[in-house]
Write a protein that holds these residues in place. Structure first.
Motif, short mmCIF file in Angstrom:
data_model
loop_
_atom_site.label_atom_id
_atom_site.label_comp_id
_atom_site.label_asym_id
_atom_site.label_seq_id
_atom_site.Cartn_x
_atom_site.Cartn_y
_atom_site.Cartn_z
N PRO A 101 0.82 -1.21 0.00
CA PRO A 101 0.00 0.00 0.00
C PRO A 101 0.86 1.27 0.00
N GLN A 102 0.41 2.26 -0.74
CA GLN A 102 1.12 3.53 -0.83
C GLN A 102 0.22 4.65 -0.32
N PRO A 103 0.81 5.68 0.27
CA PRO A 103 0.03 6.82 0.75
C PRO A 103 -0.90 7.34 -0.36
N GLU A 141 -3.66 5.79 -1.38
CA GLU A 141 -4.45 4.71 -1.99
C GLU A 141 -5.68 4.38 -1.15
N THR A 142 -6.65 3.75 -1.80
CA THR A 142 -7.83 3.22 -1.15
C THR A 142 -7.75 1.71 -1.23
N ALA A 151 -2.75 -0.21 6.85
CA ALA A 151 -3.02 1.18 7.21
C ALA A 151 -1.73 1.89 7.62
N TYR A 161 1.15 1.49 6.36
CA TYR A 161 1.87 1.84 5.13
C TYR A 161 1.37 3.16 4.54
N LEU A 162 0.12 3.51 4.83
CA LEU A 162 -0.48 4.70 4.22
C LEU A 162 0.00 6.00 4.87
N GLN A 221 -2.41 8.92 4.98
CA GLN A 221 -2.95 9.43 3.72
C GLN A 221 -3.54 8.28 2.93
N GLY A 222 -4.86 8.19 2.91
CA GLY A 222 -5.52 7.11 2.20
C GLY A 222 -6.66 6.56 3.04
#
Length: 113
Positions: free
Chosen positions: A29-31, A33-34, A50, A52-53, A56-57
């Motif tokens: 996961p990247q900041p 993303e949903t 979460a 990883y975000l 942001q996401g």
């Protein structure tokens, strides 16, 4: 208080195994993303994703079991992740994709276990 000692802070650890961590590293996961985590409760992988975000996401944790989702929600709050993690009580066999059309995202990850 534990053993007569008090603590200024408490760290809550979520137990997950190597395979769960491997799944998260594959999703990566990247900041911004949903992520939709299907069959998410009790939430170890969901909370790991979460993290990883970096705030942001959004991660939607979908599960059929209300009791397990309630425990997940409590854990997310303890981990200060309740602002980016949403628990969704649903049966995926009857679930409409329209839930996610409200939060359109260029980056959508779907995790089915």
């Amino acid at each position: 208080m534990v053993g007569g000692r008090t603590f200024d802070s408490i760290i809550c650890l979520v137990d997950w195994d190597f395979a769960a961590g491997l799944v998260v590293s594959v999703v990566n996961p990247q900041p911004g993303e949903t992520i939709i985590d299907c069959c998410a409760a009790p939430g170890g992988k969901t909370l790991f994703m979460a993290s990883y975000l970096r705030g942001q996401g959004m991660v939607s944790a979908v599960d059929l079991n209300k009791g397990r989702l309630r425990i997940f929600e409590e854990t997310a709050k303890l981990q200060n992740a309740d602002d980016i993690v949403t628990a969704v009580h649903a049966d995926l066999r009857n679930f409409s994709v329209s839930y996610w059309t409200v939060n359109r995202s260029k980056h959508l990850e779907l995790l089915l276990e």
